[in-house]
Design an enzyme around this catalytic site. Structure first.
Site, PDB file in Angstrom:
ATOM      1  N   ASP A 123     -12.870   1.965  -0.434  1.00 27.48           N
ATOM      2  CA  ASP A 123     -12.058   2.573   0.623  1.00 27.48           C
ATOM      3  C   ASP A 123     -12.850   3.660   1.336  1.00 27.48           C
ATOM      4  O   ASP A 123     -14.064   3.630   1.355  1.00 27.48           O
ATOM      5  CB  ASP A 123     -10.733   3.083   0.042  1.00 27.48           C
ATOM      6  N   HIS A 124     -12.194   4.623   1.927  1.00 24.36           N
ATOM      7  CA  HIS A 124     -12.844   5.596   2.798  1.00 24.36           C
ATOM      8  C   HIS A 124     -14.033   6.251   2.104  1.00 24.36           C
ATOM      9  O   HIS A 124     -13.952   6.648   0.951  1.00 24.36           O
ATOM     10  CB  HIS A 124     -11.851   6.683   3.215  1.00 24.36           C
ATOM     11  N   TYR A 163     -14.498   4.222   7.858  1.00 24.78           N
ATOM     12  CA  TYR A 163     -15.164   3.012   7.368  1.00 24.78           C
ATOM     13  C   TYR A 163     -16.646   3.020   7.728  1.00 24.78           C
ATOM     14  O   TYR A 163     -17.166   2.096   8.336  1.00 24.78           O
ATOM     15  CB  TYR A 163     -14.436   1.773   7.897  1.00 24.78           C
ATOM     16  N   CYS A 209      -3.652   2.487  -4.472  1.00 26.83           N
ATOM     17  CA  CYS A 209      -4.570   3.287  -3.671  1.00 26.83           C
ATOM     18  C   CYS A 209      -4.616   4.685  -4.275  1.00 26.83           C
ATOM     19  O   CYS A 209      -3.713   5.511  -4.042  1.00 26.83           O
ATOM     20  CB  CYS A 209      -4.149   3.346  -2.211  1.00 26.83           C
ATOM     21  N   HIS A 242       0.844  -1.190   0.000  1.00 25.37           N
ATOM     22  CA  HIS A 242       0.000   0.000   0.000  1.00 25.37           C
ATOM     23  C   HIS A 242       0.880   1.241   0.000  1.00 25.37           C
ATOM     24  O   HIS A 242       1.839   1.328   0.765  1.00 25.37           O
ATOM     25  CB  HIS A 242      -0.896  -0.006   1.243  1.00 25.37           C
ATOM     26  N   HIS A 260      -7.635   0.327  -4.640  1.00 25.08           N
ATOM     27  CA  HIS A 260      -8.462   1.129  -3.738  1.00 25.08           C
ATOM     28  C   HIS A 260      -8.938   2.329  -4.540  1.00 25.08           C
ATOM     29  O   HIS A 260      -8.139   3.193  -4.903  1.00 25.08           O
ATOM     30  CB  HIS A 260      -7.658   1.626  -2.534  1.00 25.08           C
TER      31      HIS A 260
END
Length: 407
Positions: free
Chosen positions: A356-357, A373, A286, A248, A313
């Site tokens: 993801d977020h 999350y 990501c 990541h 991501h």
């Protein structure tokens, strides 16, 4: 791409039954109850895998099988910890789980200063303020070189005196505000994963200082060499059991706290892929982490490294004029998720992807979800991304397989 969701195990307030209803195909999770640095046994892996499969989904990605600090800084028990890591990899492979998202960030995983930063539409997002983080480093952590490091820190295209801003913040802070900032940076963003900090940690600042001390004298070159050593050691196991390692990117993509960070930009990505030039050594792309740095052209990076990407991501960041950043809408920000979808669908439409977020919205903030999350915010983002993928797949002539009500 396979629509996946990061889920935090059987105690997660978001249940697998909920995820099945919103079109999730694969689960991204870990054995959060196994202490850091211990072997993941086949029995524990099988128990969780079968639980996930009982809901009609599969355990697609491990996020994460943590790399202990001793591996990162090259401690005396590094080889012992690598041996444990290899055994866990074997057990995962034998249970049919072959994609491992991990990071090589010293001490901290990801960092934000505000976990509920209000958006114009009334929702909230994660936010990173350089001045508040510098205040934490200088005034709370009291790191020896903090003031000098922040005086020399530069953000591309931005002129600001971060130390002066941190000094101004110091005049307004209270013990309660200090505690909130510590919780945001250390506890609420780190405590829910199997890492260095626990949610009930009583002395997080003292523990933080001890962890930083482990890296005294560790340069970027040494950290890179330690990563190469780790990857070289595990590649034979990855080849034998078909395990894809995907690192990541650093989040945020800058050196912080006087620590070297080595997955920040195109040069870093090219380095680790060539240092251990094996198809099992790959990238978690990501888009959010990469788009938080103005120095990164996210779409160009995707074009260059899609073939070495094992996990995606999809999220996006907005950078403010002063360099601070926040999570953006999945249809906005710097990442250009629509173009990223085109790139990855062309390269490998079966790649696992998670949104993801997401925003905290419509009461998410009252339900005790882990920071970043949310349920409704991520569900909204997943709906946006599913629409993007359906459109892109039609453009490309790919049969878009959206799960139906009766599947």
């Amino acid at each position: 791409m396979e629509r996946t969701w990061r889920w935090f195990g059987k105690n997660d307030k978001i249940t697998l039954a909920m995820l099945k209803q919103i079109g999730v195909e694969g689960i991204v999770t870990a054995l959060h109850d196994v202490p850091l640095g211990e072997v993941w046994t086949r029995e524990k892996i099988r128990d969780l895998r079968e639980f996930i499969e009982s809901y009609g989904m599969r355990w697609s990605v491990v996020e994460s099988l943590p790399v202990t600090e001793t591996i990162k800084y090259g401690g005396p028990d590094r080889d012992e910890q690598i041996a444990i890591y290899k055994e866990s990899l074997r057990n995962l492979g034998l249970e049919g789980i072959h994609t491992i998202c991990y990071n090589f960030m010293p001490v901290l995983d990801w960092a934000r200063t505000d976990l509920l930063h209000e958006n114009p539409n009334g929702s909230s997002n994660l936010y990173f303020s350089f001045a508040e983080f510098a205040y934490f480093d200088i005034y709370i952590l009291k790191r020896e070189r903090a003031r000098d490091d922040w005086a020399q820190f530069r953000i591309k295209g931005v002129e600001r005196d971060i130390v002066a801003e941190a000094d101004k913040i110091a005049k307004t802070m209270t013990p309660e505000k200090d505690r909130e900032l510590i919780e945001n940076i250390v506890i609420k963003t780190q405590g829910f994963v199997s890492g260095n900090f626990k949610e009930d940690e009583q002395h997080p600042v003292e523990l933080f200082r001890k962890l930083l001390d482990l890296y005294k004298g560790i340069t970027k070159e040494q950290l890179r060499e330690n990563m190469r050593y780790f990857l070289d050691a595990i590649m034979p196991v990855c080849e034998e059991y078909g395990m894809n390692m995907c690192v990541h990117p650093d989040d945020p993509p800058f050196p912080i706290l006087g620590l070297p960070r080595i997955v920040n930009n195109e040069e870093d990505i090219a380095w680790f892929l060539h240092a251990v030039d094996n198809p099992h050594n790959g990238l978690t792309f990501c888009a959010g982490s990469l788009s938080a740095g103005a120095h990164n052209d996210v779409v160009d990076l995707a074009r260059k490294y899609a073939s070495r990407t094992h996990f995606v991501h999809l999220r996006s960041c907005h950078i403010f004029p002063n360099g601070d950043f926040t999570e953006a809408s999945h249809l906005g920000g710097r990442a250009d998720i629509i173009e990223l979808a085109r790139i990855f669908e062309k390269e490998n439409p079966s790649l696992p992807m998670r949104v993801d977020h997401g925003m905290t919205m419509l009461g998410d903030e009252t339900r005790g979800y882990n920071a970043g999350y949310s349920f409704l915010g991520r569900m909204f983002a997943l709906g946006q991304v599913q629409g993007i993928l359906a459109t892109v797949d039609r453009e490309l002539g790919i049969d878009y397989q959206q799960p139906g009500f009766f599947d």
